[in-house]
Design a protein around this motif. Sequence first.
Motif, PDB file in Angstrom:
ATOM      1  N   ALA A 140       0.824  -1.213   0.000  1.00 35.76           N
ATOM      2  CA  ALA A 140       0.000   0.000   0.000  1.00 35.76           C
ATOM      3  C   ALA A 140       0.855   1.258   0.000  1.00 35.76           C
ATOM      4  O   ALA A 140       0.407   2.319  -0.438  1.00 35.76           O
ATOM      5  CB  ALA A 140      -0.920   0.000   1.219  1.00 35.76           C
ATOM      6  N   VAL A 141       2.104   1.166   0.458  1.00 38.48           N
ATOM      7  CA  VAL A 141       2.962   2.344   0.554  1.00 38.48           C
ATOM      8  C   VAL A 141       3.707   2.601  -0.744  1.00 38.48           C
ATOM      9  O   VAL A 141       3.660   3.680  -1.308  1.00 38.48           O
ATOM     10  CB  VAL A 141       3.959   2.183   1.731  1.00 38.48           C
ATOM     11  CG1 VAL A 141       4.932   3.340   1.781  1.00 38.48           C
ATOM     12  CG2 VAL A 141       3.196   2.071   3.035  1.00 38.48           C
ATOM     13  N   CYS A 142       4.426   1.560  -1.253  1.00 38.65           N
ATOM     14  CA  CYS A 142       5.288   1.784  -2.420  1.00 38.65           C
ATOM     15  C   CYS A 142       4.787   1.101  -3.686  1.00 38.65           C
ATOM     16  O   CYS A 142       5.300   1.363  -4.767  1.00 38.65           O
ATOM     17  CB  CYS A 142       6.722   1.342  -2.118  1.00 38.65           C
ATOM     18  SG  CYS A 142       6.898  -0.431  -1.872  1.00 38.65           S
ATOM     19  N   PHE A 152       6.362  -8.638   5.387  1.00 35.73           N
ATOM     20  CA  PHE A 152       6.802  -7.266   5.204  1.00 35.73           C
ATOM     21  C   PHE A 152       7.115  -7.029   3.740  1.00 35.73           C
ATOM     22  O   PHE A 152       7.490  -7.949   3.020  1.00 35.73           O
ATOM     23  CB  PHE A 152       8.056  -6.973   6.038  1.00 35.73           C
ATOM     24  CG  PHE A 152       7.831  -7.065   7.513  1.00 35.73           C
ATOM     25  CD1 PHE A 152       7.343  -5.991   8.213  1.00 35.73           C
ATOM     26  CD2 PHE A 152       8.093  -8.234   8.207  1.00 35.73           C
ATOM     27  CE1 PHE A 152       7.123  -6.067   9.575  1.00 35.73           C
ATOM     28  CE2 PHE A 152       7.872  -8.330   9.551  1.00 35.73           C
ATOM     29  CZ  PHE A 152       7.393  -7.240  10.243  1.00 35.73           C
ATOM     30  N   CYS A 153       6.990  -5.776   3.320  1.00 35.79           N
ATOM     31  CA  CYS A 153       7.356  -5.398   1.959  1.00 35.79           C
ATOM     32  C   CYS A 153       8.885  -5.439   1.827  1.00 35.79           C
ATOM     33  O   CYS A 153       9.593  -4.912   2.688  1.00 35.79           O
ATOM     34  CB  CYS A 153       6.842  -3.999   1.642  1.00 35.79           C
ATOM     35  SG  CYS A 153       7.363  -3.387   0.021  1.00 35.79           S
ATOM     36  N   ASN A 158       7.349  -2.037   4.914  1.00 42.19           N
ATOM     37  CA  ASN A 158       6.018  -1.857   5.497  1.00 42.19           C
ATOM     38  C   ASN A 158       5.420  -3.214   5.838  1.00 42.19           C
ATOM     39  O   ASN A 158       5.523  -4.165   5.083  1.00 42.19           O
ATOM     40  CB  ASN A 158       5.118  -1.128   4.488  1.00 42.19           C
ATOM     41  CG  ASN A 158       3.749  -0.840   5.047  1.00 42.19           C
ATOM     42  OD1 ASN A 158       3.607  -0.557   6.228  1.00 42.19           O
ATOM     43  ND2 ASN A 158       2.747  -0.909   4.202  1.00 42.19           N
ATOM     44  N   LYS A 159       4.772  -3.323   6.998  1.00 35.06           N
ATOM     45  CA  LYS A 159       4.126  -4.563   7.409  1.00 35.06           C
ATOM     46  C   LYS A 159       2.829  -4.709   6.618  1.00 35.06           C
ATOM     47  O   LYS A 159       2.036  -3.771   6.523  1.00 35.06           O
ATOM     48  CB  LYS A 159       3.839  -4.553   8.899  1.00 35.06           C
ATOM     49  CG  LYS A 159       3.271  -5.853   9.399  1.00 35.06           C
ATOM     50  CD  LYS A 159       3.149  -5.857  10.902  1.00 35.06           C
ATOM     51  CE  LYS A 159       2.628  -7.203  11.356  1.00 35.06           C
ATOM     52  NZ  LYS A 159       2.522  -7.287  12.794  1.00 35.06           N
ATOM     53  N   VAL A 160       2.638  -5.900   6.027  1.00 35.71           N
ATOM     54  CA  VAL A 160       1.423  -6.142   5.249  1.00 35.71           C
ATOM     55  C   VAL A 160       0.500  -7.054   6.029  1.00 35.71           C
ATOM     56  O   VAL A 160       0.921  -7.880   6.813  1.00 35.71           O
ATOM     57  CB  VAL A 160       1.764  -6.779   3.876  1.00 35.71           C
ATOM     58  CG1 VAL A 160       2.494  -5.788   3.009  1.00 35.71           C
ATOM     59  CG2 VAL A 160       2.552  -8.042   4.032  1.00 35.71           C
ATOM     60  N   ALA A 161      -0.775  -6.887   5.817  1.00 36.96           N
ATOM     61  CA  ALA A 161      -1.782  -7.650   6.566  1.00 36.96           C
ATOM     62  C   ALA A 161      -1.967  -9.037   6.018  1.00 36.96           C
ATOM     63  O   ALA A 161      -1.617  -9.420   5.019  1.00 36.96           O
ATOM     64  CB  ALA A 161      -3.118  -6.919   6.527  1.00 36.96           C
TER      65      ALA A 161
END
Length: 161
Positions: A140-142, A152-153, A158-161
């Motif tokens: 969602a971030v990059c 994680f990405c 970023n932590k992903v759900a």
Amino acid sequence: MVTTVPMMETGWTDEQRAIFHAQMSAYQKDEVVGVLLALFLGTFGAHHFYLRRTGLGILYLVFFFTGIPTIVSLVECFFMPGRVRQYNLALANYFAAQMGAGPAYIPSLAAAWTPAPAANTAAWTPAPPAPAPGMTRTCAVCGAVILPEAKFCGRCGNKVA
């Protein structure tokens, strides 16, 4: 050291193969180093830091004076080759996905391998796996492609759900 090679490499160009092998040789870990770190510096969690498991490494550092991490790390010496292979496979999947080739191996698609016709029972041929809906995720971030088993990405962390 053996490089983990994705199954899709047969369709890659020479440039893509060179990029993949250069990235793998720069970042992959060695099994012998992992075992030696667990054996000699396991009390301090060096083998966990080596495989980028900083949480467990810090936990070992906090409790090293109790002697419990020493005993546990002696047992972990036997599991380190498998953990290093797993780390290298995840790394190969990540690099293959960054090149747009998709993951090298997805455990849920292991059942897609079917035996060849009865004339040649010794050979195995892969059935073309149909992409399952929802298997491909993006950050969602990059906006980077995230593997199904990733937490994680790989690009931004970023932590992903």
